[in-house]
Design a protein around this motif. Sequence first.
Motif, PDB file in Angstrom:
ATOM      1  N   SER A 162     -29.584  38.923  21.968  1.00  0.00           N
ATOM      2  CA  SER A 162     -28.272  39.533  22.140  1.00  0.00           C
ATOM      3  C   SER A 162     -28.157  40.799  21.303  1.00  0.00           C
ATOM      4  N   ARG A 170     -24.185  37.842  30.238  1.00  0.00           N
ATOM      5  CA  ARG A 170     -24.493  39.064  29.487  1.00  0.00           C
ATOM      6  C   ARG A 170     -25.166  40.097  30.392  1.00  0.00           C
ATOM      7  N   TYR A 212     -27.775  42.093  26.264  1.00  0.00           N
ATOM      8  CA  TYR A 212     -29.034  41.554  25.754  1.00  0.00           C
ATOM      9  C   TYR A 212     -30.205  42.428  26.167  1.00  0.00           C
TER      10      TYR A 212
END
Length: 387
Positions: free
Chosen positions: A43, A338, A16
């Motif tokens: 993202s 992430r 991200y």
Amino acid sequence: MSVGIDKIGFFTPNKYVDMVDLAHARNEDPNKFLIGIGQTAMSIADKTQDAVSMGINATLRYMDKIDKDKVGLLIFGTESSVDQSKSASLFVKNALNLPASMRAFEVKEACFGLTAGLMMARDFVRVHPDQTAIVIGSDIARYGIKTPGEVTQGAGSISLLVKDNPSILELNDGHSDYSEDINDFWRPNNSKLAKVDGKYSTQVYLDFFSKTFEAYKKQKNLANKDFTAITYHMPFTKMALKANRIAIEGQDEATSQRLTDKFEAAKKWSSLVGNIYTGSLYLSLLSLLEHGNLKAGDLVGLFSYGSGAMGEFYSGNVVLGYEDQLDKSGDEELINSRRKLSIAEYEQIFTDSLADPQDGVALLSDEKPGTWYFAGTKDDIRQYKKI
């Protein structure tokens, strides 16, 4: 009989970009992105994640909880199609070992694709109550580096299982539609980047919401106060916020406060993931279900919009025990695990993803074990593998 959403699966890639970092890199005030657009992060899909692989991964989130032999329909809604002929649904069907005796195809109308598929699935299950349907919305939103739309990019997929006597949301009869031939957003065949007239698109979106919302209330003899919550197509959260302001305008304090509170719950995931086109409405629905403290019977309105343009409003009622069908902790882990990219890394990954891989060269993914990914082409045939 009641028909509706029985399972929801969500997937977003493992990278991200932080909006504050992006704002600084573009010499902008961070509040322009954080407040003016309403986004905190987005993202990023590298070249090993595409609409198909994300759709597989989203559906995998609930595959071990369903009877695969009962699936009679698989619809894939996307505007990030990977083939001009072959349906993305067939790649998914093969990866998940779904039965051969089923109907599978792909649909497109910008961000309206998943809703179109859901309505077809609802009607299919009504005629075939002993069967279920899977509907997937999966997209990568790309506008380009240093473009006005850069901050409204994103990537992800939502997968829905539709069946009779659903466990999450019962879909009500009726809906209101509105469509016009409008050039607010489009992507030519020779471009991997979308074209958009941002201010015009927002204006059309709000106009279509007003038309479909008013028509639906008249059709069903409902008032704004009857809705516990309203969820919206949410390419960026500020756009949906403007629609919610229309919904609460002139309402009593209790109605305005309730719809505002539920909107805040519905926007959480979208503010962190960004624009996932066909899945955006349903990511906001998932966020509402996981953060909105709903109760059985609550009426939820859903506004779907696809540029070009197509709008639809419909509703559903929350089912008792719906919380048990969700995986909130899994969704939190997916988003929170992430890896944050530097702006230089993001720009390189973005640029690399625009180029088609050399045929015969295998791609490798850095996603976690068990994740499906696009592994390149062999004899110009796309290959999908699981880590």
